[in-house]
Design an enzyme around this catalytic site. Structure first.
Site, PDB file in Angstrom:
ATOM      1  N   GLU A 151       0.955  -1.327  -0.194  1.00 57.75           N
ATOM      2  CA  GLU A 151      -0.088   0.055  -0.163  1.00 57.75           C
ATOM      3  C   GLU A 151       0.754   1.319  -0.154  1.00 57.75           C
ATOM      4  O   GLU A 151       1.759   1.472   0.861  1.00 57.75           O
ATOM      5  CB  GLU A 151      -0.895   0.082   1.340  1.00 57.75           C
ATOM      6  CG  GLU A 151      -1.873   1.230   1.238  1.00 57.75           C
ATOM      7  CD  GLU A 151      -2.530   1.302   2.701  1.00 57.75           C
ATOM      8  OE1 GLU A 151      -3.609   2.168   2.713  1.00 57.75           O
ATOM      9  OE2 GLU A 151      -2.239   0.752   3.535  1.00 57.75           O
ATOM     10  N   GLU A 223     -11.543   2.062   5.464  1.00 52.91           N
ATOM     11  CA  GLU A 223     -10.579   2.533   6.405  1.00 52.91           C
ATOM     12  C   GLU A 223     -10.562   4.126   6.309  1.00 52.91           C
ATOM     13  O   GLU A 223      -9.890   4.683   5.553  1.00 52.91           O
ATOM     14  CB  GLU A 223      -9.254   1.800   6.124  1.00 52.91           C
ATOM     15  CG  GLU A 223      -8.181   2.267   6.794  1.00 52.91           C
ATOM     16  CD  GLU A 223      -6.754   1.487   6.516  1.00 52.91           C
ATOM     17  OE1 GLU A 223      -5.565   2.235   6.713  1.00 52.91           O
ATOM     18  OE2 GLU A 223      -6.801   0.393   6.078  1.00 52.91           O
TER      19      GLU A 223
END
Length: 245
Positions: A151, A223
């Site tokens: 990520e 998130e």
């Protein structure tokens, strides 16, 4: 087209509740089919499994251990000299695999540029370290049926020293790793990382429609930072489900 699957990140959502098991129950009550979290290795896995079985939730994703947080670590995948620690501590999933955890995804954290080091001076060594660690991880994870994710984390706002800081850099690394068990995860709302229907640069209604058209079968990780309570900020999700009744 079938509706998309959303996964509540209980490190960010339902934090009004102190225990991860409480957050799992709240996520299930809100209609989520799965949860994910950052680091819950110190949580009692039997308790998590009990709640998982009671609610029918899947546990979709966890992060690899951050290392020594007090010393400034935030993952070890790209940190030279820490390869064994990443491979043994980060990929020794123990009870997280199989019947106890049944995770589907693991975020393989790159880590930070060492304090005092010049990013440009260490970039190639860190990239080489990350690539080799990811190749090793691919071999381990593919045997377990687990997908490894990397990520990009922006260095302007979120973490100025994080090594993997752009999708372009991640794409180059993925090309070098060249293994289907290692992929990229992204997208967050800019600039404040609030609910998908908050003001920002991304049109999530467009992105959701595109993912549906592409027949995306994976989870979308929620998130984000709720602007109010988690429950009060879930109108976007209820509207999405209503549109697919």
């Amino acid at each position: 087209m079938p509706p998309l699957k959303f996964c509540a990140n209980i490190s960010w959502l339902f934090t009004e509740l102190p225990e991860f098991t409480q957050r799992m129950r709240a996520a299930a009550s809100a209609g989520f089919r799965a949860v994910e979290a950052a680091w819950i290795y110190n949580t009692d896995l039997k308790e998590l499994k009990t709640v998982k079985d009671e609610t029918g939730l899947e546990f979709a994703l966890i992060n690899t251990p951050p290392g020594d947080v007090n010393a400034g670590d935030l993952g070890l995948g790209a940190v030279p000299g820490r390869e064994q620690e990443f491979r043994q501590g980060g990929l020794d999933l123990g009870d997280w695999r199989g019947s106890e955890g049944q995770i589907e995804l693991i975020h393989l954290m790159a880590g930070r540029v060492p304090a005092g080091a010049d990013r440009c001076a260490v970039a190639m060594e860190m990239e080489d370290t990350f690539v080799q660690n990811l190749k090793h991880a691919a071999g381990v994870l593919s045997k377990e049926g687990i997908l490894g994710l990397i990520e990009p984390i922006n260095t302007r706002v979120t973490d100025p020293r994080y090594f993997l800081d752009s999708p372009h850099q991640a794409a180059v690394i993925l090309q070098r790793v060249a293994h289907p068990s290692i992929r990229m995860q992204m997208i967050a709302q800019v600039p404040d990382r609030h609910e998908p229907d908050s003001d920002g640069e991304l049109s999530f209604s467009y992105l959701f429609k595109l993912l549906e058209e592409l027949d995306y079968q994976g989870y979308i990780g929620c998130e984000y930072k709720p602007q109010r309570s988690t429950e009060a900020g879930l109108d976007w999700l209820r509207r999405y489900w209503k549109s697919h009744d």
